[in-house]
Design a protein around this motif. Structure first.
Motif, mmCIF file in Angstrom:
data_model
loop_
_atom_site.group_PDB
_atom_site.id
_atom_site.type_symbol
_atom_site.label_atom_id
_atom_site.label_comp_id
_atom_site.label_asym_id
_atom_site.label_seq_id
_atom_site.Cartn_x
_atom_site.Cartn_y
_atom_site.Cartn_z
ATOM 1 N N LYS A 94 0.807 -1.177 0.183
ATOM 2 C CA LYS A 94 0.183 -0.361 -0.221
ATOM 3 C C LYS A 94 0.994 1.120 -0.191
ATOM 4 C CE LYS A 94 -1.279 -1.394 3.619
ATOM 5 N NZ LYS A 94 -2.205 -2.587 4.836
ATOM 6 N N ALA A 95 1.934 1.196 0.474
ATOM 7 C CA ALA A 95 2.920 2.543 0.123
ATOM 8 C C ALA A 95 3.370 2.597 -0.618
ATOM 9 C CB ALA A 95 4.175 2.351 1.150
ATOM 10 N N HIS A 136 -4.651 -8.663 3.221
ATOM 11 C CA HIS A 136 -4.914 -7.556 4.635
ATOM 12 C C HIS A 136 -6.210 -6.915 4.070
ATOM 13 C CE1 HIS A 136 -2.953 -7.562 8.118
ATOM 14 N NE2 HIS A 136 -1.549 -7.323 7.562
ATOM 15 N N ILE A 196 -3.890 7.208 11.160
ATOM 16 C CA ILE A 196 -2.699 6.287 11.370
ATOM 17 C C ILE A 196 -2.367 4.940 12.279
ATOM 18 C CG2 ILE A 196 -2.157 7.509 9.009
ATOM 19 C CD1 ILE A 196 0.925 8.250 10.477
ATOM 20 N N HIS A 233 -1.528 -11.416 14.306
ATOM 21 C CA HIS A 233 -1.942 -10.214 14.287
ATOM 22 C C HIS A 233 -2.018 -8.857 14.720
ATOM 23 C CE1 HIS A 233 -1.003 -6.847 10.610
ATOM 24 N NE2 HIS A 233 -0.017 -7.933 10.360
ATOM 25 N N HIS A 235 -0.749 -5.325 14.409
ATOM 26 C CA HIS A 235 0.079 -3.537 13.950
ATOM 27 C C HIS A 235 -0.729 -2.402 14.496
ATOM 28 C CE1 HIS A 235 0.738 -0.548 10.407
ATOM 29 N NE2 HIS A 235 -0.421 -0.042 10.340
ATOM 30 N N SER A 238 1.758 3.313 12.510
ATOM 31 C CA SER A 238 2.290 3.981 11.293
ATOM 32 C C SER A 238 2.815 5.280 11.753
ATOM 33 C CB SER A 238 1.451 4.820 10.004
ATOM 34 O OG SER A 238 2.458 3.727 8.764
ATOM 35 N N GLY A 275 3.889 -3.792 10.873
ATOM 36 C CA GLY A 275 4.661 -2.606 9.975
ATOM 37 C C GLY A 275 4.167 -1.161 11.288
ATOM 38 N N GLY A 276 4.767 -0.061 10.402
ATOM 39 C CA GLY A 276 4.409 1.086 10.692
ATOM 40 C C GLY A 276 5.524 1.700 11.731
ATOM 41 N N PHE A 277 7.130 1.504 10.946
ATOM 42 C CA PHE A 277 8.490 2.028 12.100
ATOM 43 C C PHE A 277 8.337 3.311 10.713
ATOM 44 C CE2 PHE A 277 9.035 -2.752 11.040
ATOM 45 C CZ PHE A 277 8.796 -2.712 12.583
ATOM 46 N N GLU A 318 5.636 -6.424 8.947
ATOM 47 C CA GLU A 318 5.552 -5.477 7.623
ATOM 48 C C GLU A 318 6.001 -4.461 7.040
ATOM 49 O OE1 GLU A 318 1.176 -6.405 8.042
ATOM 50 O OE2 GLU A 318 1.648 -8.201 7.346
ATOM 51 N N PRO A 319 7.465 -3.841 6.997
ATOM 52 C CA PRO A 319 7.786 -2.379 6.367
ATOM 53 C C PRO A 319 7.021 -2.362 5.447
ATOM 54 C CG PRO A 319 9.716 -4.094 6.430
ATOM 55 C CD PRO A 319 8.009 -5.033 7.306
ATOM 56 N N GLY A 320 6.412 -0.965 5.324
ATOM 57 C CA GLY A 320 6.245 -0.029 3.868
ATOM 58 C C GLY A 320 7.001 0.739 3.956
ATOM 59 N N ARG A 362 0.184 14.285 2.147
ATOM 60 C CA ARG A 362 0.284 13.823 3.356
ATOM 61 C C ARG A 362 -0.450 15.201 4.196
ATOM 62 N NH1 ARG A 362 3.750 11.767 5.073
ATOM 63 N NH2 ARG A 362 3.035 10.571 6.949
ATOM 64 N N TYR A 366 -2.842 14.852 7.205
ATOM 65 C CA TYR A 366 -2.091 14.051 8.351
ATOM 66 C C TYR A 366 -1.115 15.485 9.267
ATOM 67 C CZ TYR A 366 -2.777 9.696 6.022
ATOM 68 O OH TYR A 366 -3.321 9.441 5.177
ATOM 69 N N MET A 427 -1.578 7.549 -2.726
ATOM 70 C CA MET A 427 -2.727 8.571 -2.559
ATOM 71 C C MET A 427 -2.845 9.492 -3.669
ATOM 72 S SD MET A 427 -2.383 7.493 1.401
ATOM 73 C CE MET A 427 -3.782 9.224 2.240
HETATM 74 N N1 LLP Z 1 0.692 -3.500 8.100
HETATM 75 C C1 LLP Z 1 -0.762 -3.129 8.089
HETATM 76 C C2 LLP Z 1 -2.188 -3.340 8.579
HETATM 77 C C3 LLP Z 1 -1.013 -1.913 8.102
HETATM 78 O O1 LLP Z 1 -1.909 -1.287 7.774
HETATM 79 C C4 LLP Z 1 -0.094 -0.846 7.549
HETATM 80 C C5 LLP Z 1 -0.621 0.497 6.966
HETATM 81 C C6 LLP Z 1 1.404 -1.543 7.266
HETATM 82 C C7 LLP Z 1 1.929 -2.438 7.451
HETATM 83 C C8 LLP Z 1 2.224 -0.519 6.189
HETATM 84 O O2 LLP Z 1 2.886 0.715 7.842
HETATM 85 P P1 LLP Z 1 4.321 1.228 7.402
HETATM 86 O O3 LLP Z 1 5.370 0.774 7.289
HETATM 87 O O4 LLP Z 1 4.128 1.858 5.863
HETATM 88 O O5 LLP Z 1 3.660 2.525 7.700
HETATM 89 N N2 LLP Z 1 -0.983 6.746 4.512
HETATM 90 C C9 LLP Z 1 -0.709 6.761 5.931
HETATM 91 C C10 LLP Z 1 -0.193 5.430 5.973
HETATM 92 C C11 LLP Z 1 -1.429 4.332 6.235
HETATM 93 C C12 LLP Z 1 -1.374 3.153 6.539
HETATM 94 C C13 LLP Z 1 -1.241 2.489 6.546
HETATM 95 N N3 LLP Z 1 -1.218 0.466 7.045
HETATM 96 C C14 LLP Z 1 0.819 7.534 5.374
HETATM 97 O O6 LLP Z 1 0.643 8.517 4.799
HETATM 98 O O7 LLP Z 1 0.792 8.177 6.813
#
Ligand code: LLP
Length: 468
Positions: A94-95, A136, A196, A233, A235, A238, A275-277, A318-320, A362, A366, A427
């Protein structure tokens, strides 16, 4: 002061100082390395990424454009793979996802996490082994689930009781066994923007541990012959820097994991920590290296497992954002520069660029902070505090809320905004019928379009016309 171009202006009475964390750069023609992809540097004022001068790239591909540093992306993917050795690392599509990127993810040995039929289609088109995919979403439709099961997706993360029923029916029809995880909400308040954060109780994701819904879901999955429960699981959200949220979540999720073993006699083989780092958007942010994150998360999990007297399950993350975010910058052309007098005599310099909230929502959505730099020339002009805004029809259309730019910033200049790889192209919208920008991958002095710019024909393709 009528304008803010005089030397020493920042200390002049009435001068705009900006937020406390922001100060004029010591060298306006240099980059702050922590905000940029690894190969990015300045050469006589020209921003160079992946061995390609951004001005040359723009001459061929125009602006706005996302410039993706392929070596940087791959290096970050490897840093997670190696730093989290022994874990499965799922890149959160999704990232940002396109066919080329899905291919890089697979080549670097990562798994891939998708959350829609569209993302699944891209992953399969790239030749990613379906067994290495996770799926997911809080509202996967029946056709989406059916396709995921039929394609042999490695694991589906269930997010509601209804979904368990749907999956039970689909697996019975297809006569297959589908591995699933149960997404739980650990009741954690993560320190990030409300939109988020995902582990507190009052939001749409997951099944609550506290209310008993999570345990209920576990029982139902175990009772469905076509479903194989792999694990829990969680999460928490983010753009998170603080390990304390992970710690609380891990403790609660592992407690449930242990309860399942105790009460139901089932030792689940896996657990996903999400994820969410966080990454650095500005000098305020100080992210950790993947290997340090891994050491910290493993320490937390091991500590809890010892306390509960259980074996550590096989872990995944799950890092994005932390993989793709820093790999990419967005390049814009300045169209207008407008000094705006504020109450008290200060002046804010509004610098309008040829994109905006359609390619990076963003800031508006946010309250995100970004930085930027002049990308096509050097300048020794004293800095002004600028606000970089887009070309869309609303006042909230801000790209970079506060940044010091050379005071001679002018129409035709190139501006580059770092750390736009995550959740910007993915996005992006066609607001005001904007054409979504291309993604140009750079590596070893070569630029390659991996997502082309939209055309007016793309826009009109869905508009059936007055006669329709
Ligand atoms: N795993 C799950 C279940 C998630 O919902 C997400 C992000 C990730 C992993 C990956 O998170 P990341 O490592 O990329 O932070 N649009 C928002 C962020 C929404 C995140 C949605 N889920 C932004 O631009 O900050």
């Amino acid at each position: 002061m009528s304008t803010t171009h005089e030397a020493g202006w920042a200390h002049a009475p009435g001068a705009l100082r900006g937020p406390a964390w922001l100060s004029p750069p010591a060298d306006p023609n240099a980059l702050v390395p922590s905000l940029w992809s690894r190969t990015a540097h300045k050469r006589d004022g020209d921003l160079v990424v992946g061995g390609v001068a951004v001005a040359d790239l723009v001459a061929e591909h125009n602006t706005p454009a996302y410039v993706l540093d392929e070596d940087d992306f791959r290096a970050r993917a490897r840093a997670f793979r190696d730093g989290f050795a022994g874990y499965d690392v799922y890149y959160a599509a999704k990232a940002f996802l396109c066919t080329a990127v899905a291919g890089w993810v697979a080549e670097e040995g990562l798994h891939l996490d998708v959350c829609s039929d569209g993302e699944l289609t891209v992953a399969l088109r790239a030749g990613v082994d379906p067994a290495r995919l996770g799926y997911h979403g809080n509202n996967k439709t029946h056709p989406e689930l059916r396709r995921a099961v039929a394609e042999g997706v490695g694991r589906i993360v269930v997010d509601s009781l209804v979904e368990i029923e749907r999956l039970a029916q689909i697996t019975a029809e297809l006569d297959v066994v589908q591995p699933v995880m149960v997404r739980v909400t650990a009741g954690v308040e993560a320190h990030t923007h409300e939109y988020i954060a995902t582990a507190h109780e009052d939001q749409k994701f997951g099944l609550s541990i506290t209310s008993g819904d999570a345990m209920d879901a576990v029982r139902r999955v175990l009772a469905a012959p076509g479903l194989r429960l792999q694990g829990l699981h969680s999460h928490i959200g983010s753009q998170i820097f603080d390990a304390s949220g992970f710690e609380v979540a891990a403790r609660r999720v592992l407690a449930l994991h242990a309860r399942i073993a105790d009460e139901l006699g089932v030792t689940l083989p896996e657990m996903d920590l999400g994820g969410g780092f966080g990454i650095a958007y500005t000098t305020q942010d100080d992210p950790s290296e993947p290997a340090d994150l891994a050491a910290e998360m493993t320490r937390i999990v091991d500590h809890e497992c010892r306390a509960l007297g259980i074996e550590r399950p096989h872990l995944s993350i799950e890092p994005g954002r932390a993989i793709v975010g820093p790999s990419t910058c967005t390049v814009y052309t300045v169209g207008t520069v407008k000094p705006v007098a504020l109450d008290g005599g200060a002046v804010r310099t509004y610098v309008s660029v040829d994109g905006g909230m359609s390619d990076n929502v963003r800031t508006a959505l946010y309250d995100a902070d970004y930085s930027c730099t002049l990308a096509g020339r050097a300048s020794d002009a004293p800095p002004v505090l600028a606000r970089v805004v887009g070309k869309h029809c609303e006042a909230g259309d801000v790209v970079v809320r506060d940044e010091f730019l050379p005071g001679d910033v002018r129409p035709g200049d190139l501006l580059a905004v770092p750390a736009t790889g995550a959740y910007c192209r993915s996005m992006a919208s066609n607001y005001n019928h904007a054409l979504r920008p291309p993604v140009v991958a750079v590596r070893d002095g070569r630029a390659r379009v991996i997502v082309r710019r939209e055309t007016v024909d793309d826009l009109l393709a869905t508009d059936v016309g007055a006669a329709g």
